[in-house]
Design a protein around this motif. Sequence first.
Motif, PDB file in Angstrom:
ATOM      1  N   PRO A  57     -31.093 -27.011  26.062  1.00  0.00           N
ATOM      2  CA  PRO A  57     -30.337 -27.432  24.875  1.00  0.00           C
ATOM      3  C   PRO A  57     -30.486 -26.393  23.762  1.00  0.00           C
ATOM      4  CG  PRO A  57     -32.376 -28.667  25.052  1.00  0.00           C
ATOM      5  CD  PRO A  57     -32.293 -27.808  26.281  1.00  0.00           C
ATOM      6  N   GLY A  58     -29.564 -26.448  22.821  1.00  0.00           N
ATOM      7  CA  GLY A  58     -29.713 -25.544  21.675  1.00  0.00           C
ATOM      8  C   GLY A  58     -28.754 -24.377  21.759  1.00  0.00           C
ATOM      9  N   SER A  59     -28.341 -23.989  23.002  1.00  0.00           N
ATOM     10  CA  SER A  59     -27.350 -22.922  23.065  1.00  0.00           C
ATOM     11  C   SER A  59     -25.963 -23.578  22.956  1.00  0.00           C
ATOM     12  CB  SER A  59     -27.513 -22.112  24.351  1.00  0.00           C
ATOM     13  OG  SER A  59     -27.766 -22.950  25.433  1.00  0.00           O
ATOM     14  N   PHE A  60     -24.952 -22.739  22.833  1.00  0.00           N
ATOM     15  CA  PHE A  60     -23.587 -23.227  22.607  1.00  0.00           C
ATOM     16  C   PHE A  60     -23.128 -24.123  23.764  1.00  0.00           C
ATOM     17  CE2 PHE A  60     -18.989 -22.129  23.278  1.00  0.00           C
ATOM     18  CZ  PHE A  60     -18.509 -22.948  22.267  1.00  0.00           C
ATOM     19  N   GLU A  61     -22.796 -25.367  23.447  1.00  0.00           N
ATOM     20  CA  GLU A  61     -22.465 -26.304  24.526  1.00  0.00           C
ATOM     21  C   GLU A  61     -20.973 -26.603  24.642  1.00  0.00           C
ATOM     22  OE1 GLU A  61     -25.441 -29.489  23.995  1.00  0.00           O
ATOM     23  OE2 GLU A  61     -26.568 -28.434  25.559  1.00  0.00           O
ATOM     24  N   GLY A  62     -20.166 -25.693  24.090  1.00  0.00           N
ATOM     25  CA  GLY A  62     -18.721 -25.846  24.201  1.00  0.00           C
ATOM     26  C   GLY A  62     -18.143 -26.550  22.981  1.00  0.00           C
ATOM     27  N   ILE A  63     -16.866 -26.266  22.723  1.00  0.00           N
ATOM     28  CA  ILE A  63     -16.192 -26.850  21.552  1.00  0.00           C
ATOM     29  C   ILE A  63     -15.849 -28.316  21.810  1.00  0.00           C
ATOM     30  CG2 ILE A  63     -14.036 -26.736  20.200  1.00  0.00           C
ATOM     31  CD1 ILE A  63     -15.752 -24.357  19.533  1.00  0.00           C
ATOM     32  N   GLY A  64     -15.578 -28.642  23.081  1.00  0.00           N
ATOM     33  CA  GLY A  64     -15.163 -30.010  23.397  1.00  0.00           C
ATOM     34  C   GLY A  64     -13.660 -30.194  23.254  1.00  0.00           C
ATOM     35  N   GLU A  65     -13.255 -31.460  23.084  1.00  0.00           N
ATOM     36  CA  GLU A  65     -11.834 -31.844  23.156  1.00  0.00           C
ATOM     37  C   GLU A  65     -10.894 -30.963  22.330  1.00  0.00           C
ATOM     38  OE1 GLU A  65     -11.111 -35.908  22.056  1.00  0.00           O
ATOM     39  OE2 GLU A  65      -9.181 -35.960  23.099  1.00  0.00           O
ATOM     40  N   ASP A  66     -11.327 -30.563  21.136  1.00  0.00           N
ATOM     41  CA  ASP A  66     -10.442 -29.769  20.263  1.00  0.00           C
ATOM     42  C   ASP A  66      -9.919 -28.518  20.956  1.00  0.00           C
ATOM     43  OD1 ASP A  66     -10.756 -31.582  18.295  1.00  0.00           O
ATOM     44  OD2 ASP A  66     -12.136 -30.366  17.061  1.00  0.00           O
ATOM     45  N   ALA A  67     -10.762 -27.931  21.813  1.00  0.00           N
ATOM     46  CA  ALA A  67     -10.387 -26.670  22.459  1.00  0.00           C
ATOM     47  C   ALA A  67      -9.255 -26.867  23.472  1.00  0.00           C
ATOM     48  CB  ALA A  67     -11.595 -26.054  23.146  1.00  0.00           C
ATOM     49  N   LYS A  97      -5.179 -36.068  29.614  1.00  0.00           N
ATOM     50  CA  LYS A  97      -4.342 -36.367  28.438  1.00  0.00           C
ATOM     51  C   LYS A  97      -3.758 -35.079  27.850  1.00  0.00           C
ATOM     52  CE  LYS A  97      -5.464 -38.138  24.210  1.00  0.00           C
ATOM     53  NZ  LYS A  97      -6.561 -38.636  23.432  1.00  0.00           N
ATOM     54  N   ALA A  98      -4.549 -34.011  27.895  1.00  0.00           N
ATOM     55  CA  ALA A  98      -4.095 -32.738  27.305  1.00  0.00           C
ATOM     56  C   ALA A  98      -3.194 -31.951  28.263  1.00  0.00           C
ATOM     57  CB  ALA A  98      -5.307 -31.891  26.923  1.00  0.00           C
ATOM     58  N   GLY A  99      -2.954 -32.493  29.475  1.00  0.00           N
ATOM     59  CA  GLY A  99      -2.034 -31.835  30.405  1.00  0.00           C
ATOM     60  C   GLY A  99      -2.625 -30.633  31.131  1.00  0.00           C
ATOM     61  N   VAL A 100      -3.947 -30.584  31.207  1.00  0.00           N
ATOM     62  CA  VAL A 100      -4.580 -29.493  31.973  1.00  0.00           C
ATOM     63  C   VAL A 100      -4.085 -29.597  33.415  1.00  0.00           C
ATOM     64  CG1 VAL A 100      -6.805 -28.675  32.874  1.00  0.00           C
ATOM     65  CG2 VAL A 100      -6.599 -29.379  30.474  1.00  0.00           C
ATOM     66  N   GLU A 101      -3.652 -28.466  33.993  1.00  0.00           N
ATOM     67  CA  GLU A 101      -3.005 -28.527  35.308  1.00  0.00           C
ATOM     68  C   GLU A 101      -3.983 -28.577  36.478  1.00  0.00           C
ATOM     69  OE1 GLU A 101      -2.131 -26.531  32.830  1.00  0.00           O
ATOM     70  OE2 GLU A 101       0.043 -26.559  32.586  1.00  0.00           O
ATOM     71  N   VAL A 102      -5.128 -27.917  36.338  1.00  0.00           N
ATOM     72  CA  VAL A 102      -6.110 -27.865  37.440  1.00  0.00           C
ATOM     73  C   VAL A 102      -7.498 -28.132  36.861  1.00  0.00           C
ATOM     74  CG1 VAL A 102      -7.134 -26.389  39.240  1.00  0.00           C
ATOM     75  CG2 VAL A 102      -4.712 -26.103  38.643  1.00  0.00           C
ATOM     76  N   LEU A 103      -8.305 -28.915  37.568  1.00  0.00           N
ATOM     77  CA  LEU A 103      -9.679 -29.158  37.114  1.00  0.00           C
ATOM     78  C   LEU A 103     -10.655 -28.416  38.031  1.00  0.00           C
ATOM     79  CD1 LEU A 103      -9.506 -33.035  36.590  1.00  0.00           C
ATOM     80  CD2 LEU A 103      -9.069 -31.238  34.896  1.00  0.00           C
ATOM     81  N   TRP A 104     -11.835 -28.111  37.493  1.00  0.00           N
ATOM     82  CA  TRP A 104     -12.873 -27.659  38.422  1.00  0.00           C
ATOM     83  C   TRP A 104     -14.170 -28.400  38.146  1.00  0.00           C
ATOM     84  CZ3 TRP A 104     -12.728 -23.685  34.447  1.00  0.00           C
ATOM     85  CH2 TRP A 104     -13.974 -23.269  33.962  1.00  0.00           C
ATOM     86  N   ILE A 105     -14.938 -28.575  39.203  1.00  0.00           N
ATOM     87  CA  ILE A 105     -16.252 -29.222  39.112  1.00  0.00           C
ATOM     88  C   ILE A 105     -17.294 -28.115  39.192  1.00  0.00           C
ATOM     89  CG2 ILE A 105     -17.843 -30.816  40.281  1.00  0.00           C
ATOM     90  CD1 ILE A 105     -15.468 -32.484  41.120  1.00  0.00           C
ATOM     91  N   GLY A 106     -18.210 -28.081  38.245  1.00  0.00           N
ATOM     92  CA  GLY A 106     -19.192 -27.002  38.157  1.00  0.00           C
ATOM     93  C   GLY A 106     -20.341 -27.174  39.140  1.00  0.00           C
ATOM     94  N   ALA A 107     -21.080 -26.086  39.331  1.00  0.00           N
ATOM     95  CA  ALA A 107     -22.171 -26.065  40.308  1.00  0.00           C
ATOM     96  C   ALA A 107     -23.250 -27.106  39.999  1.00  0.00           C
ATOM     97  CB  ALA A 107     -22.793 -24.672  40.343  1.00  0.00           C
ATOM     98  N   ARG A 108     -23.513 -27.308  38.691  1.00  0.00           N
ATOM     99  CA  ARG A 108     -24.562 -28.264  38.326  1.00  0.00           C
ATOM    100  C   ARG A 108     -24.113 -29.707  38.535  1.00  0.00           C
ATOM    101  NH1 ARG A 108     -24.310 -24.121  35.558  1.00  0.00           N
ATOM    102  NH2 ARG A 108     -26.073 -22.835  34.961  1.00  0.00           N
ATOM    103  N   THR A 109     -22.798 -29.894  38.680  1.00  0.00           N
ATOM    104  CA  THR A 109     -22.280 -31.246  38.924  1.00  0.00           C
ATOM    105  C   THR A 109     -22.177 -31.514  40.425  1.00  0.00           C
ATOM    106  OG1 THR A 109     -21.062 -31.056  36.855  1.00  0.00           O
ATOM    107  CG2 THR A 109     -20.399 -32.832  38.337  1.00  0.00           C
ATOM    108  N   THR A 110     -21.782 -30.498  41.183  1.00  0.00           N
ATOM    109  CA  THR A 110     -21.615 -30.691  42.633  1.00  0.00           C
ATOM    110  C   THR A 110     -22.928 -31.143  43.275  1.00  0.00           C
ATOM    111  OG1 THR A 110     -20.009 -28.900  42.559  1.00  0.00           O
ATOM    112  CG2 THR A 110     -20.698 -29.620  44.745  1.00  0.00           C
TER     113      THR A 110
END
Length: 364
Positions: A57-67, A97-110
Amino acid sequence: MEIVDIKDWGLGLSEHLLIAGPCSAESPEQIEAIAKGLKGSRVELFRAGVWKPRTRPGSFEGIGEDALGWLEIARETLNVPVTVEVANTEHVEQALKAGVEVLWIGARTTVNPFSVQEICEALRGTDIPVMVKNPINPDLQLWLGAFERLNKVGIKKLAGIHRGFSDPYEKRYRNKPEWSLPIHLKRLLPGISVICDPSHICGTREIIASVSQRAINFGLDGLMIETHHDPDNAWSDAKQQITPDTLKIIYENLNFRESIEAHPEAISELDKFRQKVDLVDTQIIELMADRFQVIKQIGEYKKGHNLAVFQPSRWQDVMESRIQSGVNKGMTEKFMKSMLFAIHEESVKIQEAQLKEAKTSNKV
Ligand code: PEP
Ligand code: MN
């Protein structure tokens, strides 16, 4: 398992798919600068991390929904679809909802079947394409399991992303490639495309070109390369990102192998060599069976004279002399060692089984 190939996702994607874009979306200006830089490249799908799974924790964790809204800039500038990483229900809902065309699942989630299942439930009833990164550890079953879970909720537009595997002893790569795993996956899931992610394999930009070429040589189906207009100042994975111009140079210099189907004459030429290989393989197997037969005779003798199965001095001599003969014939020391270890392990197992048999029959 029914898999719809990347070419049939309805997004205009082609063979040797090139995915590029930053590790993380940082600002609308950053997305614009990268997308403009990528104009004229072969990129067909724009990537950007919106939620970042950081090790600590403490490093940049992404902008989130706004991005998610900023990704429209990339779509418009490049006329390509976009892809983001999702790790939970909320991410999936917001990305859809934002119309993203393709999703990916990250290594830490798989690596986590609970998380993969949660994503699957959120995706039930949609047919959005999903790319699954390999799990952090070299476990083919976990990777396979994620595809099976997605398929069970009706997702057929599937692809794999090979991003290497964590290994504390590995020095050269951030994540060891272990090329046999993506190749195995393609064998187990006929029709699956596997895209290589050299950025997360390398961890450093200097070796991205050579790892990309290896991916093509191994028959992988495309590349996902982290690209940033100002890599050194990227908010995440700065060392491994490259500029759009470097990406263009790397891509132009890649040597794509011709598909064998386009060369019918090569098939019959190669067949001649393959017949020879088949014959040699048969001989190797017969010789190996002979060797294990002798091992069994030795086992009987050891059993009869109450001798230990493993005789270290003999093993040392075998290793040294065989490795040397192999090296003299042009084989590498590494190959000779792993082959001899495999043979030795099997021999010890055979003799152990003989001893066990002896013990159980003594009891009777
Ligand atoms: C990424 O693609 O930025 C990422 C977080 O990758 P991985 O899941 O492979 O670590
Ligand atoms: Mn990254």
